[in-house]
Design a protein around this motif. Structure first.
Motif, short mmCIF file in Angstrom:
data_model
loop_
_atom_site.label_atom_id
_atom_site.label_comp_id
_atom_site.label_asym_id
_atom_site.label_seq_id
_atom_site.Cartn_x
_atom_site.Cartn_y
_atom_site.Cartn_z
N THR A 1 0.87 -1.18 0.00
CA THR A 1 0.00 0.00 0.00
C THR A 1 0.90 1.23 0.00
OG1 THR A 1 -1.81 -1.10 1.14
CG2 THR A 1 -1.67 1.28 1.43
N HIS A 2 0.51 2.28 -0.68
CA HIS A 2 1.27 3.54 -0.65
C HIS A 2 0.31 4.71 -0.41
CE1 HIS A 2 4.97 1.58 -1.82
NE2 HIS A 2 4.42 1.08 -2.90
N CYS B 1 5.83 9.26 0.96
CA CYS B 1 4.86 8.21 1.26
C CYS B 1 4.72 8.11 2.77
CB CYS B 1 5.29 6.89 0.66
SG CYS B 1 4.11 5.56 0.95
N THR C 1 2.99 5.44 4.44
CA THR C 1 2.43 4.14 4.77
C THR C 1 3.43 3.41 5.67
OG1 THR C 1 1.23 4.05 2.67
CG2 THR C 1 1.64 1.95 3.78
N HIS D 1 9.47 3.38 3.47
CA HIS D 1 8.97 3.87 2.18
C HIS D 1 9.79 5.07 1.71
CE1 HIS D 1 5.08 1.58 1.66
NE2 HIS D 1 5.50 1.19 2.85
N MET E 1 10.52 7.17 -2.00
CA MET E 1 9.22 7.82 -2.19
C MET E 1 9.20 9.23 -1.58
SD MET E 1 6.53 4.67 -1.88
CE MET E 1 5.37 5.42 -3.01
CU LIG Z 1 4.93 3.86 0.02
#
Ligand SMILES: [Cu+2]
Length: 538
Positions: A124-125, A166, A168, A174, A179
């Motif tokens: 999931t992001h 990100c 998550t 992440h 990200m």
């Molecule tokens: Cu992510």
């Protein structure tokens, strides 16, 4: 009757069994071989075929959209790419690059943000932007599982230069995988005009193998948790801003750099070697009056800075994190400034010529005491001198024969090293053909201080590039020819020194060819089986 049939079929099964097993075995092998040769499999060692995920530093929208409401779509993608020459990594990205796109907004614009997570993502992001006012900076309402889309809106109510990343869990993982990016919110009326803008993001990567270890490198949570990165790079890879990716500018231009320190762990001491930061908008605070004439600016992890400066003379400006050992980990960029020289601003008046006796202090590394120093570049019975002066090797290029000892003498006012390799993709210390710093043995790079010298005897013909670890724009090259009278092994060397590079496509082709061959073999085998069957029936 029935029993006979059963018997017969049992007999044929018995006859067939070894063949069937053989055929199934061959088919299984050929089918199994396919997935191993596809390009996107982690563990692909074929670094040559891995794409560059580095976002160009000039990839910046020139101005915010004039409309009051803009739609921005960020596609989260997990992509194999190059972390350094010969090193591949599974990057997690916004829109396929590190950093993600530069988002340029105007104060009070409303953004409709779309987060699209590709179907083939493993995670999931989401997005958390420091420009967004609200819980999690968007993180609370943008968690997007693979194959889905989240849409939310926010109003850009504060001017500044803000990170997005990100959000998550595990959030730092992440970020550590790539990200992140920048959102610029400009004041009404925009920013002052400059000649060039660059978008640079510093980030760490934590790999299972050491810096420079070839092939695919997985993510090391342990190293990330211990805050001991193998890579500290600009724009997602070693060499993103050097070599043929060197930034270009002209003398007299005003340059603006939007700099993000994505971390996730280290602070950055952002510095331009050979330049002075005329205006520094610390921590991305664009509305505050800038600091003037700054040498080095501290950028916290998760922070940014906007700097502006004017180029005065031609030459290379080097971008570094002045925690300088991070150069060894990839944190290096170059701006090549072209134009007319300006001797009143910067020029050499006289390069000192060294004559007479001079004692050389002893050093930890191998040092040859030289009592009399020949003139620069002189060749005297298998002994040649290279002088280090004004952060340059003189001569920078030298051709010698095998068996020649080259002595480097530091006539500069600062320390240097003589380190074999390419500064854009440094070798592991143990793999360097020669290195005055002794880093392979001690783990630390010792400098040849002013007045010291260091010698190395070249025995193997070839071309050797070298550089100074602390001033990587300082490079030299030694070409070693075979000693006269010795067997020339170059012809043989050329014959044996070739590489076969197979791309994923090549390998697919080879697998397909293998399958065709196997199917043909199977046909032949089954035909001979039929014949055997006939014979048995008769
Ligand atoms: Cu992510």
């Amino acid at each position: 009757m029935r029993a006979d049939r059963v018997e017969g079929s049992r007999a044929s099964i018995k006859n067939c069994t070894p063949k069937v097993i053989f055929i199934v075995f061959l088919l299984a092998i050929s089918l199994l071989s396919i997935p191993f040769f596809t390009q996107n499999v982690s563990g692909d060692n074929n670094a040559a075929s891995a794409p560059d995920r580095s976002r160009s530093p000039t990839d910046i929208p020139s101005a915010p959209s004039p409309s009051d409401r803009v739609v921005i779509t960020l596609v989260t993608q997990e992509k194999l790419g190059k972390l350094a020459d010969g090193v591949t990594y599974d990057f997690w990205t916004f829109n396929g690059t590190v950093p993600g796109p530069f988002i340029r907004l105007r104060l009070n614009q409303t953004v409709e943000m779309h987060i699209v997570n590709l179907q083939n993502s493993t995670m999931t992001h989401s997005i958390d932007s420091h420009a967004i006012l609200g819980p999690g900076g968007g993180g609370a309402i943008s968690q997007t599982p693979p194959g889905q889309e989240s849409i939310f809106q926010f109003k850009a109510m504060r001017v500044g230069l803000f990170m997005y990343h990100c959000a998550t869990p595990d959030i730092p993982t992440h970020i550590a995988n790539g990200m992140y990016g920048l959102i610029l919110v400009e004041p009404q009326g925009g920013l002052a005009k400059v000649d060039r803008e660059f978008y640079i993001a510093q980030g760490e990567f934590y790999t299972l193998g050491a810096f420079g270890q070839q092939g695919f490198q997985g993510y090391s949570f342990q190293k990330a948790d211990a805050e001991t990165p193998d890579y500290v790079v600009f724009n997602g890879r070693v060499g993103a801003l050097t070599g043929n990716r060197t930034l270009q500018a002209k003398v007299g231009e005003t340059i603006r750099i939007f700099f993000l320190n994505a971390g996730p762990n280290l602070d950055s001491s952002f510095h331009v070697i050979g330049g002075i930061l005329d205006r520094v908008y610390i921590e991305g605070s664009i509305l505050s009056p800038p600091l003037l004439n700054v040498q080095t600016t501290l950028v916290p992890a998760g922070g940014s800075v906007m700097v502006e400066f004017t180029t005065e003379v031609p030459g290379k400006l080097t971008l570094v994190d002045h925690s300088l050992f991070r150069i060894h980990h990839g944190a290096l960029g170059v701006i090549n400034v072209v134009g007319a020289s300006n001797p009143s601003v910067y020029s050499s008046i006289k390069n000192a010529t060294v004559t007479g006796n001079m004692s050389m202090p002893s050093m930890n590394v191998t040092t040859t005491a030289t009592s009399t120093i020949p003139t620069v570049g002189a060749t005297a019975s298998n002994n040649t001198i290279v002088v280090m002066l004004n952060s340059a090797y003189l001569p920078a290029q030298l051709t010698i024969t095998a068996g020649t000892t080259v002595t480097w003498i530091n006539k500069d006012s600062i320390g240097h090293t003589v380190t074999e390799g390419d500064p854009n993709s440094p070798k592991q210390p143990a793999l360097r053909a020669f290195d005055s710093s002794g880093e392979a043995g001690s783990g630390k790079a010792a400098l040849l201080e002013p007045g010291q010298s260091w010698s190395y005897t070249f025995t193997t013909p070839g071309t050797y590039n070298y550089y100074c670890i602390v001033h990587p724009y300082m490079t030299g090259q030694i070409t070693v020819l075979p000693a006269s009278g010795s067997n020339n092994t170059q012809g043989y060397g050329e014959l044996t020194n070739f590489e076969i590079t197979l791309t994923g496509k090549d390998l697919l082709g080879i697998s397909a060819f293998g399958i065709i061959v196997l199917v043909s073999m199977m046909l032949v085998i089954s035909r001979s089986g039929k014949k055997e069957g006939l014979t048995t029936e008769q």
